[in-house]
Design an enzyme around this catalytic site. Sequence first.
Site, PDB file in Angstrom:
ATOM      1  N   GLU A 292       0.803  -1.216   0.000  1.00  0.00           N
ATOM      2  CA  GLU A 292       0.000   0.000   0.000  1.00  0.00           C
ATOM      3  C   GLU A 292       0.841   1.273   0.000  1.00  0.00           C
ATOM      4  O   GLU A 292       0.331   2.354  -0.263  1.00  0.00           O
ATOM      5  CB  GLU A 292      -0.959   0.014   1.201  1.00  0.00           C
ATOM      6  CG  GLU A 292      -0.301   0.072   2.560  1.00  0.00           C
ATOM      7  CD  GLU A 292      -0.018  -1.322   3.103  1.00  0.00           C
ATOM      8  OE1 GLU A 292       0.052  -1.466   4.321  1.00  0.00           O
ATOM      9  OE2 GLU A 292       0.147  -2.247   2.301  1.00  0.00           O
ATOM     10  N   ASP A 334      18.734  16.500 -33.611  1.00  0.00           N
ATOM     11  CA  ASP A 334      19.460  17.207 -34.658  1.00  0.00           C
ATOM     12  C   ASP A 334      20.938  17.197 -34.274  1.00  0.00           C
ATOM     13  O   ASP A 334      21.285  16.983 -33.118  1.00  0.00           O
ATOM     14  CB  ASP A 334      18.926  18.641 -34.763  1.00  0.00           C
ATOM     15  CG  ASP A 334      19.366  19.331 -36.061  1.00  0.00           C
ATOM     16  OD1 ASP A 334      20.226  18.769 -36.770  1.00  0.00           O
ATOM     17  OD2 ASP A 334      18.849  20.414 -36.342  1.00  0.00           O
ATOM     18  N   ASP A 596      14.551  21.805 -30.107  1.00  0.00           N
ATOM     19  CA  ASP A 596      14.459  23.156 -29.542  1.00  0.00           C
ATOM     20  C   ASP A 596      13.746  24.137 -30.460  1.00  0.00           C
ATOM     21  O   ASP A 596      13.671  25.322 -30.164  1.00  0.00           O
ATOM     22  CB  ASP A 596      15.852  23.689 -29.215  1.00  0.00           C
ATOM     23  CG  ASP A 596      16.753  23.769 -30.458  1.00  0.00           C
ATOM     24  OD1 ASP A 596      16.276  23.435 -31.569  1.00  0.00           O
ATOM     25  OD2 ASP A 596      17.925  24.163 -30.314  1.00  0.00           O
ATOM     26  N   ASP A 600       9.388  21.391 -33.575  1.00  0.00           N
ATOM     27  CA  ASP A 600       9.797  20.160 -32.896  1.00  0.00           C
ATOM     28  C   ASP A 600       8.735  19.646 -31.938  1.00  0.00           C
ATOM     29  O   ASP A 600       8.800  18.494 -31.498  1.00  0.00           O
ATOM     30  CB  ASP A 600      11.103  20.382 -32.119  1.00  0.00           C
ATOM     31  CG  ASP A 600      12.309  20.449 -33.045  1.00  0.00           C
ATOM     32  OD1 ASP A 600      12.248  19.836 -34.125  1.00  0.00           O
ATOM     33  OD2 ASP A 600      13.297  21.112 -32.692  1.00  0.00           O
ATOM     34  N   ASN A 664       4.221 -14.989   3.267  1.00  0.00           N
ATOM     35  CA  ASN A 664       3.681 -14.925   4.624  1.00  0.00           C
ATOM     36  C   ASN A 664       2.156 -15.023   4.643  1.00  0.00           C
ATOM     37  O   ASN A 664       1.571 -15.698   5.487  1.00  0.00           O
ATOM     38  CB  ASN A 664       4.126 -13.625   5.302  1.00  0.00           C
ATOM     39  CG  ASN A 664       5.574 -13.690   5.739  1.00  0.00           C
ATOM     40  OD1 ASN A 664       6.122 -14.771   5.954  1.00  0.00           O
ATOM     41  ND2 ASN A 664       6.214 -12.541   5.859  1.00  0.00           N
ATOM     42  N   ASN A 689       2.695  -5.521   9.030  1.00  0.00           N
ATOM     43  CA  ASN A 689       2.780  -4.909   7.712  1.00  0.00           C
ATOM     44  C   ASN A 689       3.203  -3.442   7.800  1.00  0.00           C
ATOM     45  O   ASN A 689       3.972  -2.947   6.981  1.00  0.00           O
ATOM     46  CB  ASN A 689       1.422  -5.019   7.007  1.00  0.00           C
ATOM     47  CG  ASN A 689       1.511  -4.742   5.528  1.00  0.00           C
ATOM     48  OD1 ASN A 689       2.273  -5.391   4.818  1.00  0.00           O
ATOM     49  ND2 ASN A 689       0.752  -3.768   5.052  1.00  0.00           N
ATOM     50  N   ASP A 693       6.502  -1.816   6.142  1.00  0.00           N
ATOM     51  CA  ASP A 693       6.410  -0.721   5.179  1.00  0.00           C
ATOM     52  C   ASP A 693       7.223   0.496   5.610  1.00  0.00           C
ATOM     53  O   ASP A 693       7.741   1.235   4.771  1.00  0.00           O
ATOM     54  CB  ASP A 693       4.945  -0.319   4.960  1.00  0.00           C
ATOM     55  CG  ASP A 693       4.256  -1.223   3.939  1.00  0.00           C
ATOM     56  OD1 ASP A 693       4.968  -1.819   3.113  1.00  0.00           O
ATOM     57  OD2 ASP A 693       3.018  -1.325   3.974  1.00  0.00           O
TER      58      ASP A 693
END
Length: 850
Positions: A292, A334, A596, A600, A664, A689, A693
């Site tokens: 999470e 280029d 640039d 483009d 687990n 948990n 985490d």
Amino acid sequence: MSAESPRVVSARPPGSPTGLAAPAYPGLTAAAAQQRLAEVGPNEPSASARRGPLEETLRNFANPLILVLLGAALVSVYLGILPDAAIILAMIALSLLISYLQTRRSHRAVEELRGRVAVTATVYREGWVEIPRREIVPGDVVHLSAGDLVPADGELIEAKDLHVQQAALTGEAVPAEKEARPGPFVPSGPAFRPDLSARDLVFEGTSVLGGTATALVRVTGRSTVFGDIAERLARRRPETEFERGIRAFGTFMTQTIFVLVFFIVIAGILLRTDLLETLLFALALAVGLTPEFLPMISTITLARGAVRMARRQVIVKNLAAIQNFGSIDVLCSDKTGTLTRGELRFESSVDAEGRTSPRPLALARLNSRFQTGIANPLDRAILAVPGGDDGAFTKVDEVPFDFERRRLSVVVDGPGGRLLLTKGAPEAVLPLCTAREASENAVVPWSGADRASASEVVRVQGAAGQRTIAVAYRAVPDRAGYGAADERDLVLAGFLAFEDPPLPGIGPTLRDLARDGVEVKILTGDSEVVARHVLTAVGIDPEPALLGREVDALTDAALAARAPAVRLFARVSPAQKNRVILALRATGHVVGFLGDGVNDAPSMYAADVGISVMGAVDVAREAADIVLTRPDLGVLHEGIREGREAFGNVVKYILMGTSSNFGNMFSMAGAFLFLPFLPMLPDQILLNNFLYDLTQATLPTDRVDPAFIRKPRRWDIRLIRNFMIAAGPVSSVFDFATFFLLLEFVGHAAGGFQTGWFLESLATQTLVVFVIRTTENPFASRPSPLLLLAAGGALAFAAILPYSPLAPVLGFTPLPALVLLLIAGLTAAYLLVMTAVRGVVMRPLSAAEA
């Protein structure tokens, strides 16, 4: 709201904004503009395209995992199990607090980086000044030229050969020609009536392709046409590979969780256990299996990567583009400014037959002196040549440069009368010539032999790697205005040659890129001869090459078949560049495009990653995902490596979370079937948990193996699945071994069993991090100090819990020393086996790194 002080445009050669005359309409004073900004607000088409850290955190409540936890807490309150509810709510609060603090820090860093590449506009406030576009207000007078984004909706005061791309608003690919109303300018009235077909109106969200203009801003922000339809514009960038990978991973985990929860519930019903307890246990397993913290860790990792990249002169505008940046295996660019310095140096001025002559330089200097379009290296190089007296000439008119004509003309009055002076690409100027200058300024008709001789001059200069422009002129009658139609019956004065030498050290940089899996392809509008010379000079074999006309002759399928093998695309137009990029992507390449220029932007949108430079025109910077503070492939290479490192840390979290968590949770589901009590209480699962985490939240600070960043990296859900399938059962085997030992030494005492497995589960999950985080010897690859500290802190906290006042609340009991010793031994054995499993499953990755 207060505005920043306007930045006065610094003195530059004529042709830059400081060369502009005062507009025909006065505009606003700085004080009046600041007051109006406070009244109408910033010039932004929508309230905010980005969410703040608080909003991001509150949105976490919509996360299914958070909703599951809240539901479990409410059920616990309803049943009167207040300690359980308090624990669940405390973990939710801690998770959201950590997410908020980390996300706020990341947002602050990213917003600071974005501010460094903010687009500006040139406005008249008692003088021409350059300000951030968001500070434009109604009543401002703005100057527009090729390459500018129109900053707001307004009326043209003056315009010269103005062509605007309005496709974002109208869908029309053909540029719209604009012109001011005849006569002295008077605003149309208090109510602005937008009409996209009106020739005297310009609109935010469009870009200037050619010409110049001044315009009175009438409406800004959400009052503009662009603001009104911003949510419906087809400007949304396609989903990045990183986002696709996260989505695919989320789908995979959802399917896995659903199967596990369904199995637990059905088993509970068949075994006639307490239904509510079964549901809470199944929900806790679902939460335990799900990583999470992934959104938070992804955001933090990518933001830290963006900050590190900024230190290396690479500014990230779109965080999700970082992974794509690291995945680039083809870079299209280029040659100018990437292989070469991008600083043209004047070399020679010759007549139509190649003899040295000062005449072309003198005429070109006048052209560069009086043009007011985009300031460019070519004009700077011409004006840097000493000599010349322009005082006898006055400017009458200008036919600005555009990318279709590829030339620029100015009309001047001088001692010899009124002249139209044209300079541009030889292939754009020579067909317009009907005569040439011979010796002693004599003009002779243009013959076939003359054309052949002039073309040979251009070819020879190109073969020497020089860029050539043609200079021509004609006498024109006196009248009010001139346009592109007057560029005819020209007299060729000659050619100017410029040198753009290769960047020092570019050869080793290209070799480094190739070593790290990035192939550079050159897409240039220059001639094939010049491009071949430059590529050869920097150590790139220019073969095979493909010309623009050959690209046009190929179908999309045929181009996709040929493009991957081609190194040089010469004389290609912006539309042809776009086709090449799409062809490369169609063959599975991740393509970066470095540009640039005005035209483009479409190629940047077509590429996986659009890259521009700080000095690029507004359109290019706005379209880019990544902005380089200087046009240097070495800088870009460092940014690519940083992108791979950021992605590597995200993948670590996913691999570790899915493998150990899956094992687990599978073990818990198995134990649920044969134990007379729950193998671990729901509160203990959630705490386990949460502690795990917390240790993983430090992963963004971790080091990445040097071998990992030597190759482009892409999402590989198959690798994640295979690793989970291989590592999960190994984890479960050791879990069941723990069950046997606990039943043997603790018996069926629920508290002792649950405490022992809580410690073993947390130890194996936390310590396996140091195995999975590297494909090298875990003892040879040093983790970050924060990761070591977090893992050690979590294990120490867990070890003292059974002996703390919280033990009765959480259901823990002290364990005998022998049991603790056996758990430590099982954990060490598990880590050794996981090292072997990692070597087998991740062998393809290690082989790729080699």
